[in-house]
Scaffold this active site. Structure first.
Site, PDB file in Angstrom:
ATOM      1  N   ILE A 231       0.851  -1.204   0.000  1.00 44.99           N
ATOM      2  CA  ILE A 231       0.000   0.000   0.000  1.00 44.99           C
ATOM      3  C   ILE A 231       0.889   1.257   0.000  1.00 44.99           C
ATOM      4  O   ILE A 231       0.409   2.348   0.294  1.00 44.99           O
ATOM      5  CB  ILE A 231      -0.970   0.029   1.207  1.00 44.99           C
ATOM      6  CG1 ILE A 231      -0.279  -0.349   2.527  1.00 44.99           C
ATOM      7  CG2 ILE A 231      -2.156  -0.893   0.983  1.00 44.99           C
ATOM      8  CD1 ILE A 231       0.562   0.657   3.146  1.00 44.99           C
ATOM      9  N   ALA A 232       2.169   1.079  -0.381  1.00 44.23           N
ATOM     10  CA  ALA A 232       3.107   2.207  -0.324  1.00 44.23           C
ATOM     11  C   ALA A 232       3.300   2.823  -1.710  1.00 44.23           C
ATOM     12  O   ALA A 232       2.564   3.758  -2.089  1.00 44.23           O
ATOM     13  CB  ALA A 232       4.428   1.745   0.281  1.00 44.23           C
ATOM     14  N   ARG A 233       4.259   2.322  -2.459  1.00 43.91           N
ATOM     15  CA  ARG A 233       4.500   2.777  -3.824  1.00 43.91           C
ATOM     16  C   ARG A 233       4.963   1.596  -4.664  1.00 43.91           C
ATOM     17  O   ARG A 233       5.755   0.771  -4.210  1.00 43.91           O
ATOM     18  CB  ARG A 233       5.606   3.845  -3.860  1.00 43.91           C
ATOM     19  CG  ARG A 233       5.200   5.223  -3.395  1.00 43.91           C
ATOM     20  CD  ARG A 233       4.304   5.945  -4.410  1.00 43.91           C
ATOM     21  NE  ARG A 233       4.045   7.307  -4.000  1.00 43.91           N
ATOM     22  CZ  ARG A 233       2.969   7.705  -3.298  1.00 43.91           C
ATOM     23  NH1 ARG A 233       2.046   6.837  -2.947  1.00 43.91           N
ATOM     24  NH2 ARG A 233       2.803   8.962  -2.983  1.00 43.91           N
ATOM     25  N   GLU A 262       1.442   3.843 -12.767  1.00 43.04           N
ATOM     26  CA  GLU A 262      -0.001   4.108 -12.642  1.00 43.04           C
ATOM     27  C   GLU A 262      -0.423   5.199 -13.627  1.00 43.04           C
ATOM     28  O   GLU A 262       0.333   6.135 -13.843  1.00 43.04           O
ATOM     29  CB  GLU A 262      -0.303   4.552 -11.207  1.00 43.04           C
ATOM     30  CG  GLU A 262      -0.042   3.445 -10.208  1.00 43.04           C
ATOM     31  CD  GLU A 262      -0.149   3.909  -8.753  1.00 43.04           C
ATOM     32  OE1 GLU A 262      -0.582   5.054  -8.517  1.00 43.04           O
ATOM     33  OE2 GLU A 262       0.217   3.140  -7.869  1.00 43.04           O
ATOM     34  N   HIS A 280      -5.022   2.097  -6.714  1.00 45.26           N
ATOM     35  CA  HIS A 280      -4.522   3.135  -5.787  1.00 45.26           C
ATOM     36  C   HIS A 280      -5.688   3.849  -5.080  1.00 45.26           C
ATOM     37  O   HIS A 280      -5.941   5.026  -5.318  1.00 45.26           O
ATOM     38  CB  HIS A 280      -3.638   4.151  -6.526  1.00 45.26           C
ATOM     39  CG  HIS A 280      -2.730   4.903  -5.597  1.00 45.26           C
ATOM     40  ND1 HIS A 280      -1.474   5.319  -5.944  1.00 45.26           N
ATOM     41  CD2 HIS A 280      -2.893   5.319  -4.317  1.00 45.26           C
ATOM     42  CE1 HIS A 280      -0.907   5.954  -4.935  1.00 45.26           C
ATOM     43  NE2 HIS A 280      -1.759   5.974  -3.932  1.00 45.26           N
TER      44      HIS A 280
END
Ligand code: 8YV
Length: 313
Positions: A231-233, A262, A280
């Site tokens: 859930i970060a990058r 993304e 995201h």
């Protein structure tokens, strides 16, 4: 009253209530609605004094440099990794974020992905929606309560995830740049060692130095019984290595809210039943996006009345 002199650039949509307040106070240009962004930059670039953007989107240096009057980049988010802070500082541009308000949403999404992935919920729902329940024998899933959880990054989000994990009686350990001895959870200095000993590896680190930390060898250490949640990058992970490990069942599954490029996601992910995917969405709730928007408004207001924005990084 509308200060007709202050022009703002929005790189992505904001909640209506925030958008209306921006409209009431500034001249707003919406980059995401432009068919020809160059025209916007040619015509209004020299007038634009503020940019409102997202954490993942940020603002690249080339765009920053088309805005000679820019005073503030107000990020609606907490990540500053998509803005070159050194370049902004050199130009005396303030960069602000929305700290605190999205922590719970991101930790909730982390848990949603963890549960959905271990319990194979996406795969089971797809079977049900396709009307294939009667003829399908789904594989059994993995128990969530009591597992070993390894968290990479022990900032606000990592801490909020660990607190949720306690309620699930998980055995919690973490890896981060610096240990946090005041916290009750076990620090593991070596990321590979952490990956080797946990059932689920959860990525919750900031991406400020931009390089991938979850590499092929970390995934191999996690192993065929291990799950990975991000859930970060996306850029913190070697995405090709992740796909390869999933395809060849060298890890058990993954839950992903973020990707390298993304909003484009490698299609190979779509065919993997043991993967849970989100576009995201970790902070995408009405309540949180409104709070984030209010913080953006207060930073813009401070900047344009000559004060230091309160959430300047
Ligand atoms: C948002 C994020 O989705 O906070 C961040 O850095 O990536 C997310 O919370 C993003 O900022 C959209 O505005």
């Amino acid at each position: 009253m509308k200060d007709a002199l202050v022009h703002l650039l929005l790189t992505q949509p904001l909640p209506d209530a925030i958008d209306q307040q921006l409209e009431a106070n500034y001249v707003v240009h919406r980059l995401y609605q432009q068919t020809d962004p160059n025209r916007l930059f040619d015509e209004f670039g020299p007038l634009i004094q503020g940019v409102v953007t997202g954490g993942a989107k940020g603002l690249d240096n080339a765009t920053m440099d088309r805005l000679p009057a820019l005073k503030i980049i107000a990020i609606s988010g907490i990540g500053t990794d998509a803005v070159d802070l050194v370049h902004a500082a050199r130009r005396n541009i303030a960069v602000t974020t929305t700290p605190g308000v999205l922590t719970d949403d991101v930790a909730d999404m982390a848990f949603g992905l963890l549960i959905a992935t271990l319990r194979r919920m996406s795969e089971a729902e797809a079977v049900l929606r396709a009307g294939r329940w009667p003829q399908t024998q789904l594989p059994l899933a993995h128990k969530v309560t009591g597992i070993k959880l390894g968290i990479i990054g022990m900032g606000q989000v990592g801490t909020a995830i660990a607190r949720r994990a306690e309620a699930f009686r998980m055995e919690i350990s973490y890896h981060s740049r610096t240990p946090r001895p005041a916290l009750p959870w076990r620090f593991v200095e070596d990321l590979h060692a952490l990956a080797r000993e946990v059932d689920v590896l959860m990525l919750a680190a900031s991406a400020d130095d931009g390089k991938a930390i979850v590499t092929a060898s970390v995934l191999d250490a996690l192993g065929a019984e291990g799950f990975f949640i991000n859930i970060a990058r996306g850029k913190l992970v070697d995405e090709a290595a992740l796909l390869d490990a999933l395809k060849h069942q060298r890890i058990a599954g993954a839950g992903l809210d973020v990707f390298v490029n993304e909003p484009h996601v490698p299609e190979a992910f779509f065919t993997l039943p043991q993967v849970t995917l989100q576009p995201h969405r970790a902070s995408a709730t009405q309540q949180t996006r409104l709070e984030m928007g209010e913080i953006v408004l207060r930073n813009l207001a401070a900047c344009f009345s000559g004060e230091t924005p309160p959430d300047k990084v």
